[in-house]
Design an enzyme around this catalytic site. Sequence first.
Site, PDB file in Angstrom:
ATOM      1  N   LYS A  29      38.245  41.947  59.506  1.00 40.32           N
ATOM      2  CA  LYS A  29      37.110  41.277  58.882  1.00 40.32           C
ATOM      3  C   LYS A  29      35.902  41.332  59.795  1.00 40.32           C
ATOM      4  CE  LYS A  29      39.816  37.934  56.211  1.00 40.32           C
ATOM      5  NZ  LYS A  29      39.377  38.358  54.865  1.00 40.32           N
ATOM      6  N   ASP A  36      43.840  30.539  54.394  1.00 36.66           N
ATOM      7  CA  ASP A  36      44.350  31.562  53.482  1.00 36.66           C
ATOM      8  C   ASP A  36      45.781  31.277  53.016  1.00 36.66           C
ATOM      9  OD1 ASP A  36      43.489  33.734  52.032  1.00 36.66           O
ATOM     10  OD2 ASP A  36      44.240  35.215  53.442  1.00 36.66           O
ATOM     11  N   ARG A  49      47.798  40.077  47.730  1.00 42.11           N
ATOM     12  CA  ARG A  49      48.478  40.624  46.548  1.00 42.11           C
ATOM     13  C   ARG A  49      49.810  41.280  46.919  1.00 42.11           C
ATOM     14  NH1 ARG A  49      43.351  44.233  45.244  1.00 42.11           N
ATOM     15  NH2 ARG A  49      42.473  42.373  46.239  1.00 42.11           N
TER      16      ARG A  49
END
Length: 508
Positions: free
Chosen positions: A282, A293, A356
């Site tokens: 990031k 998160d 995901r």
Amino acid sequence: MTALTLSTSAAPGLRADAIVIGVAKGAKGPVVAPGAEAVDKAYDGRLAGVLETLGASGAEGEVTKLPAPSGVKAPLVVAVGLGAEPEKDSSFAPEALRKAAGVAARALTGSKKAAFVLPLGDAADLGAVAEGVLLGAYSFDAYKEHGKDPKAKNGKAPLAEATLLGGKPRDAAYKAALARAVAVCEELNRARDLINMPPNDLNPEAFAAVVQAAGKEHGIKVQVLDVKALEKGGYGGILGVGAGSASGPRLVKLSYTSSKAKKHLALVGKGITYDSGGISLKPAGHNETMKCDMSGAAAVFAAVVSAARLGLEVNVTGWLALAENMPSGSATRPGDVLRMYSGKTVEVLNTDAEGRLVLADALWAASAEKPDAIVDVATLTGAMMLALGSRTFGIMANDDAFRTAVHEAAEEVGEPAWPMPLPEHLRKGMDSPTADIANMGERMGGGLVAGLFLREFVGEGIPWAHLDIAGPAFNDGGPFGYTPKGGTGSAVRTLVRLAELTASGDLG
């Protein structure tokens, strides 16, 4: 957490540090809300005028403090705005009461006791006020010197006790509403604690230990798959995300069962205890709050424990996909192919699209039990924040009716949400020449692309909804309503309501 009691006492005669009343925004100025008649009488019926003189309007979130008059034992009156005055023969919405109670509770930080005389029409209103107090009074001070000693460095403890007036202490519905508020808010605040905890103290193993302890306390079966078990089971998504960290990943399964259950609800939570982005690191300025998160996993954990504490007549299974996404010599690289628990292969084009991947394994594991419905919760995409802002979560689903039911549940409990589509044309962007699917697709509509990816790992015929809580999960601005700065516990109340609706057969 703030202690709550119900009382039928008159507000002026109650010994407390403050009395909290409601004030609405009327057409011609502030209007004292029902419930505060005795307090208004102590001001000779001129309380609305006094508030107007002090600049009060009754707007939502407004707090006005004024000295109590003679005849009132509490030294302070706190008038909190409820927003627009309701139309004749109607009452204030539960969310307005919830927000007002939260604002007042936060304004009374450092107080020992306060009496709340907000307008209560029924038991549901009482529950809303109780929730507002319990959630609004929350603070996370465990790492501050005054967290152990409120007197240290002028630290102020949260409001210690709140007495709710206007309810019916002996009425079963009112007692049930209070008990429900306490159970759900205690677990929601525990979720907030986990979200706020620094990542050096909350890695996947530590998170799993917290869940195991809660399971023993509340009669919930907890199964923890460590790295060896994940390798043996072929959970390539979770293992791939956690490969770069010295703290190994975990898949935690919580099972609450009821002997009277006729339905089974599965909840799946993304639990990235820290997200550096992995090799796809990031940029500067995007790392500081990435301890949050794991908010989806915290929400699922809180919801399952709440269901157990409430004794809901439904089986609820929670799946927490826990990993730390770090860059190292062993980390998954862009271009690597992972074989998921389902057997499907995924080409990893961006290691920062890791949520995901862990959810995919957990969704397939949840699907194997063939529940009546699956709901996953995740701080999944920045794209959803761009679409809906910082206070609203998106809802995607493989069934329109189920998506509508989830949206209605969220709105009912006061959690802003919005139904989002899963456009089929976006699926093609995840085609991979190397694997069955890539973990990235088109940049535009990235939140919807993520939802389409997750749909690939939901068992056939199972209603499924995906809640992307990237916006509301962590509040890095100032507190508002009953929402604190930091972890919010977003989606907990929606999940609990879904469990209740499933138990009663009213979901979908």
